[in-house]
Design an enzyme around this catalytic site. Sequence first.
Site, PDB file in Angstrom:
ATOM      1  CB  CYS A  17      -0.997  -0.023   1.155  1.00 26.47           C
ATOM      2  SG  CYS A  17      -2.319   1.207   0.943  1.00 26.47           S
ATOM      3  CG  HIS A 117      -4.090  -3.324   2.594  1.00 28.04           C
ATOM      4  ND1 HIS A 117      -3.225  -2.999   3.604  1.00 28.04           N
ATOM      5  CD2 HIS A 117      -4.403  -2.167   1.956  1.00 28.04           C
ATOM      6  CE1 HIS A 117      -3.035  -1.705   3.608  1.00 28.04           C
ATOM      7  NE2 HIS A 117      -3.731  -1.168   2.613  1.00 28.04           N
ATOM      8  CD  GLU A 119      -2.278  -6.188   4.995  1.00 28.72           C
ATOM      9  OE1 GLU A 119      -2.547  -5.011   5.303  1.00 28.72           O
ATOM     10  OE2 GLU A 119      -1.887  -6.504   3.850  1.00 28.72           O
TER      11      GLU A 119
END
Length: 148
Positions: A17, A117, A119
């Site tokens: 990001c 992202h 995650e």
Amino acid sequence: AVLREALGAEVPVLAVCRGAQLLNVALGGTLVPHLDDSQHLHRGARADDLFVDEHVVVEPGTRLAELLGHREWTVRAAHHQAVDVVAPELRLAARSVDGVVEAVEHPDKWAFGIQWHPEDDDGHGHDLALLWGALCQEAGRARNLSEP
């Protein structure tokens, strides 16, 4: 300076990001300071739904395409800035459906900047497993090369 030093020392870099934006700027690229995202392709409309599913297309022939194995991905994103001009040392690796740069990579070093992202808990996790697995493998290889 840290990113340039890491690249010079052959440290693997996975910039996520804002990290992708920093990697690009550190190497001489520019940013779109604020995306006109009225359709909410890159981030949600409210703080409680900031992350959205975003469709990205990985450029053929890139190292990212080789690493991920598929050209098209639905990823989790939440950003209002993005890479504008890709840094001279990097190359475009993926775009969103509206043309926004979603990933860059170094053609010769293990360095990737991804705008999304992997995650995020609401994502499917396939890209997370591939990216983090490759990062761990490369970090182990780099460590072994640096040991006497």
